[in-house]
Design a protein around this motif. Sequence first.
Motif, PDB file in Angstrom:
ATOM      1  N   ASP A 206      41.371  38.101  46.080  1.00  0.00           N
ATOM      2  CA  ASP A 206      42.241  39.302  45.710  1.00  0.00           C
ATOM      3  C   ASP A 206      41.934  40.190  46.907  1.00  0.00           C
ATOM      4  O   ASP A 206      40.803  40.417  47.274  1.00  0.00           O
ATOM      5  CB  ASP A 206      41.639  39.826  44.490  1.00  0.00           C
ATOM      6  CG  ASP A 206      42.223  41.086  43.857  1.00  0.00           C
ATOM      7  OD1 ASP A 206      43.337  41.462  44.567  1.00  0.00           O
ATOM      8  OD2 ASP A 206      41.934  41.726  42.964  1.00  0.00           O
TER       9      ASP A 206
ATOM     10  N   HIS B 205      35.956  45.078  41.004  1.00  0.00           N
ATOM     11  CA  HIS B 205      35.649  44.148  39.623  1.00  0.00           C
ATOM     12  C   HIS B 205      35.121  42.929  40.214  1.00  0.00           C
ATOM     13  O   HIS B 205      35.293  42.505  41.217  1.00  0.00           O
ATOM     14  CB  HIS B 205      36.945  43.912  38.867  1.00  0.00           C
ATOM     15  CG  HIS B 205      38.138  43.428  39.886  1.00  0.00           C
ATOM     16  ND1 HIS B 205      38.282  41.977  40.313  1.00  0.00           N
ATOM     17  CD2 HIS B 205      38.951  44.163  40.573  1.00  0.00           C
ATOM     18  CE1 HIS B 205      39.264  41.858  41.012  1.00  0.00           C
ATOM     19  NE2 HIS B 205      39.784  43.349  41.666  1.00  0.00           N
TER      20      HIS B 205
ATOM     21  N   CYS C 214      35.168  42.371  44.049  1.00  0.00           N
ATOM     22  CA  CYS C 214      36.364  42.912  44.720  1.00  0.00           C
ATOM     23  C   CYS C 214      35.700  44.477  45.251  1.00  0.00           C
ATOM     24  O   CYS C 214      35.563  45.267  44.135  1.00  0.00           O
ATOM     25  CB  CYS C 214      37.459  42.824  44.113  1.00  0.00           C
ATOM     26  SG  CYS C 214      38.205  41.116  44.049  1.00  0.00           S
TER      27      CYS C 214
ATOM     28  N   GLU D  63      37.256  47.864  46.395  1.00  0.00           N
ATOM     29  CA  GLU D  63      38.540  48.353  46.552  1.00  0.00           C
ATOM     30  C   GLU D  63      38.512  49.876  46.398  1.00  0.00           C
ATOM     31  O   GLU D  63      39.255  50.288  45.154  1.00  0.00           O
ATOM     32  CB  GLU D  63      39.447  47.584  45.637  1.00  0.00           C
ATOM     33  CG  GLU D  63      39.192  47.516  44.403  1.00  0.00           C
ATOM     34  CD  GLU D  63      40.386  46.743  43.739  1.00  0.00           C
ATOM     35  OE1 GLU D  63      41.705  46.912  43.895  1.00  0.00           O
ATOM     36  OE2 GLU D  63      40.064  45.848  42.730  1.00  0.00           O
TER      37      GLU D  63
ATOM     38  N   GLU E 271      41.075  46.651  50.042  1.00  0.00           N
ATOM     39  CA  GLU E 271      40.287  45.570  49.256  1.00  0.00           C
ATOM     40  C   GLU E 271      39.942  44.298  49.755  1.00  0.00           C
ATOM     41  O   GLU E 271      40.749  43.623  50.479  1.00  0.00           O
ATOM     42  CB  GLU E 271      41.114  45.341  47.953  1.00  0.00           C
ATOM     43  CG  GLU E 271      40.379  44.378  46.808  1.00  0.00           C
ATOM     44  CD  GLU E 271      41.108  43.999  45.587  1.00  0.00           C
ATOM     45  OE1 GLU E 271      42.423  44.276  45.707  1.00  0.00           O
ATOM     46  OE2 GLU E 271      40.638  43.450  44.814  1.00  0.00           O
TER      47      GLU E 271
END
Length: 264
Positions: A106, A169, A200, A202, A233
């Motif tokens: 991600d 997250h 992650c 971000e 991110e």
Amino acid sequence: MITIKSRREFAKMARAGTAVAAVLEAIREAARPGVSLIALDEIGAKVIADHGCTASFLGYLGSYPATLCLSPNDVIVHGIPDSSKLRNGDILSVDAGAIYEGFHGDAALTIGVGETAPEAQHLIDTTREAMWAGIHQVRKANRLGDIGSAVHAIGEASGYGVVEEYVGHGIGRQMHEEPQVPNYGTPGKGLKLKTGMALCIEPMFNMGRRDTKVDPDGWTVRTDDGGLSAHWEHTVAITPDGPQIFTAGDKPVPVGFEEAQAHR
Ligand code: MF3
Ligand code: CO
């Protein structure tokens, strides 16, 4: 649940991350005035498929309708690609997620379309800088508050609104795993980081106030005051060989060595 990933699992996440990096690179190339958001979404879908991956976002929570989140100007995150076309001077946040053999990657970036106003570019550059400051705190025995405070300090120093309602997250077999990774915190406080975790990082920074609102579509998150917003991110893993960024290119990039890469 906080999941601890094995080397083998991290290898799968790295493959997903490679696909995500390729998507972001393709969109960066294609995002020109006159191009529709839906056309960019199609490019994203093709690059993900070409890498042997599936899209993380499509069908998320039973309803997200696209491959990418494309968030122009005052949209902070979760913009749904539609037939609207990019215009000279827009800024665009591009968020992509991919799954390889059950494991997610991600990442996101914000780009200027055509000519970018200096103050918009400063917002973009500062948000990216804050992401890197957060990434440099991701290592064994550091704590979540070390990440959040590093990110927040950079937004605050430029007078930007640091978004609090949406957070980074954990990531693994699920796109969103525990822990939540807020873009604020106190150094030395919060969960202690361990080998096997992946996070992650971000930051979302607003030109004006930090307040957010959601459109009637239930997804599109905007700045409450209508000002511009930027979002960056990366997926960062604490591997047995040290922290690595999985979404920066063709292969994992050890944290601290990213300047040697053509990183974003
Ligand atoms: N990639 C986003 C994040 O960073 C989430 C995307 S929401 C979705 O957490 F609905 F598009 F999946
Ligand atoms: Co994310």
